[in-house]
Design a protein around this motif. Structure first.
Motif, PDB file in Angstrom:
ATOM      1  N   GLY A  40     -42.115  14.074  27.287  1.00  0.00           N
ATOM      2  CA  GLY A  40     -42.191  15.458  27.719  1.00  0.00           C
ATOM      3  C   GLY A  40     -41.278  16.463  27.042  1.00  0.00           C
ATOM      4  N   ALA A  41     -40.530  16.046  26.038  1.00  0.00           N
ATOM      5  CA  ALA A  41     -39.684  17.018  25.336  1.00  0.00           C
ATOM      6  C   ALA A  41     -40.556  18.056  24.660  1.00  0.00           C
ATOM      7  CB  ALA A  41     -38.817  16.308  24.295  1.00  0.00           C
ATOM      8  N   LYS A  42     -40.118  19.293  24.685  1.00  0.00           N
ATOM      9  CA  LYS A  42     -40.821  20.372  23.987  1.00  0.00           C
ATOM     10  C   LYS A  42     -40.045  20.833  22.753  1.00  0.00           C
ATOM     11  CE  LYS A  42     -44.516  20.571  26.286  1.00  0.00           C
ATOM     12  NZ  LYS A  42     -45.727  20.094  25.623  1.00  0.00           N
ATOM     13  N   VAL A  43     -38.753  20.540  22.729  1.00  0.00           N
ATOM     14  CA  VAL A  43     -37.902  20.822  21.571  1.00  0.00           C
ATOM     15  C   VAL A  43     -37.031  19.592  21.342  1.00  0.00           C
ATOM     16  CG1 VAL A  43     -36.037  22.263  20.646  1.00  0.00           C
ATOM     17  CG2 VAL A  43     -37.847  23.300  22.040  1.00  0.00           C
ATOM     18  N   VAL A  44     -37.022  19.117  20.101  1.00  0.00           N
ATOM     19  CA  VAL A  44     -36.166  17.989  19.731  1.00  0.00           C
ATOM     20  C   VAL A  44     -35.281  18.448  18.574  1.00  0.00           C
ATOM     21  CG1 VAL A  44     -36.044  15.584  19.003  1.00  0.00           C
ATOM     22  CG2 VAL A  44     -37.978  16.352  20.396  1.00  0.00           C
ATOM     23  N   ILE A  45     -33.976  18.394  18.782  1.00  0.00           N
ATOM     24  CA  ILE A  45     -33.014  18.783  17.762  1.00  0.00           C
ATOM     25  C   ILE A  45     -32.394  17.498  17.225  1.00  0.00           C
ATOM     26  CG2 ILE A  45     -30.907  20.087  17.281  1.00  0.00           C
ATOM     27  CD1 ILE A  45     -31.676  21.757  19.851  1.00  0.00           C
ATOM     28  N   VAL A  46     -32.718  17.179  15.972  1.00  0.00           N
ATOM     29  CA  VAL A  46     -32.249  15.940  15.352  1.00  0.00           C
ATOM     30  C   VAL A  46     -31.032  16.259  14.499  1.00  0.00           C
ATOM     31  CG1 VAL A  46     -32.843  13.990  13.876  1.00  0.00           C
ATOM     32  CG2 VAL A  46     -34.606  15.047  15.306  1.00  0.00           C
ATOM     33  N   SER A  47     -29.906  15.649  14.850  1.00  0.00           N
ATOM     34  CA  SER A  47     -28.665  15.881  14.128  1.00  0.00           C
ATOM     35  C   SER A  47     -28.417  14.765  13.116  1.00  0.00           C
ATOM     36  CB  SER A  47     -27.483  15.954  15.096  1.00  0.00           C
ATOM     37  OG  SER A  47     -26.277  16.046  14.355  1.00  0.00           O
ATOM     38  N   PHE A  48     -28.177  15.181  11.884  1.00  0.00           N
ATOM     39  CA  PHE A  48     -27.859  14.258  10.795  1.00  0.00           C
ATOM     40  C   PHE A  48     -26.356  14.247  10.516  1.00  0.00           C
ATOM     41  CE2 PHE A  48     -32.331  14.763  10.319  1.00  0.00           C
ATOM     42  CZ  PHE A  48     -32.793  13.677   9.589  1.00  0.00           C
ATOM     43  N   GLU A  49     -25.544  14.629  11.495  1.00  0.00           N
ATOM     44  CA  GLU A  49     -24.106  14.779  11.285  1.00  0.00           C
ATOM     45  C   GLU A  49     -23.423  13.504  10.792  1.00  0.00           C
ATOM     46  OE1 GLU A  49     -21.960  14.626  15.464  1.00  0.00           O
ATOM     47  OE2 GLU A  49     -23.907  15.614  15.632  1.00  0.00           O
ATOM     48  N   ASN A  50     -23.949  12.338  11.136  1.00  0.00           N
ATOM     49  CA  ASN A  50     -23.346  11.066  10.723  1.00  0.00           C
ATOM     50  C   ASN A  50     -23.965  10.492   9.451  1.00  0.00           C
ATOM     51  OD1 ASN A  50     -21.737  10.984  13.122  1.00  0.00           O
ATOM     52  ND2 ASN A  50     -23.543  10.283  14.230  1.00  0.00           N
ATOM     53  N   VAL A  51     -25.024  11.116   8.955  1.00  0.00           N
ATOM     54  CA  VAL A  51     -25.835  10.529   7.889  1.00  0.00           C
ATOM     55  C   VAL A  51     -25.351  10.975   6.511  1.00  0.00           C
ATOM     56  CG1 VAL A  51     -28.171  10.341   6.952  1.00  0.00           C
ATOM     57  CG2 VAL A  51     -27.824  10.401   9.430  1.00  0.00           C
ATOM     58  N   ASP A  52     -25.104   9.986   5.649  1.00  0.00           N
ATOM     59  CA  ASP A  52     -24.692  10.236   4.270  1.00  0.00           C
ATOM     60  C   ASP A  52     -25.820   9.994   3.279  1.00  0.00           C
ATOM     61  OD1 ASP A  52     -22.029  10.689   5.109  1.00  0.00           O
ATOM     62  OD2 ASP A  52     -21.616   8.540   5.060  1.00  0.00           O
TER      63      ASP A  52
END
Length: 95
Positions: A40-52
């Motif tokens: 049921g999410a209508k907005v998904v904010i994907v954070s790449f803060e840990n990704v190199d």
């Protein structure tokens, strides 16, 4: 589990935990994203803060999640991309 999630109403933040977004965790990412959207999410904010590092397999999983989200009117935002990760997106999207 590859995503650390937090939900407020129909907005989900999802931080990618591993520092490499690659073939080894692409399938799990795709499954978790589809589950978030199906729940049921209508907005998904994907954070790449840990990704190199991001490879094409992981980008493919992101595309699958986006294709699943679009007909359901779910928006996906990518945030906190490091410079090297942004280059990966440019390489794969601009040839």
């Amino acid at each position: 589990m590859i995503l650390k999630t937090n939900q407020i109403k129909d907005i989900v933040t999802a931080a990618i935990l591993p520092n490499e977004a690659s073939f080894t965790n692409a399938e799990m990412f795709k499954e978790e994203m589809i589950t978030i959207i199906a729940n049921g999410a209508k907005v998904v904010i994907v954070s790449f803060e840990n990704v190199d590092y991001i490879d094409s397999s992981f980008l493919g999983s992101l595309v699958v999640a986006l294709k699943y989200a679009m007909p359901r009117n779910v928006d996906i935002y990518l945030v906190a991309l490091e410079a090297g990760c942004k280059k990966s997106f440019d390489t794969y999207t601009n040839g």
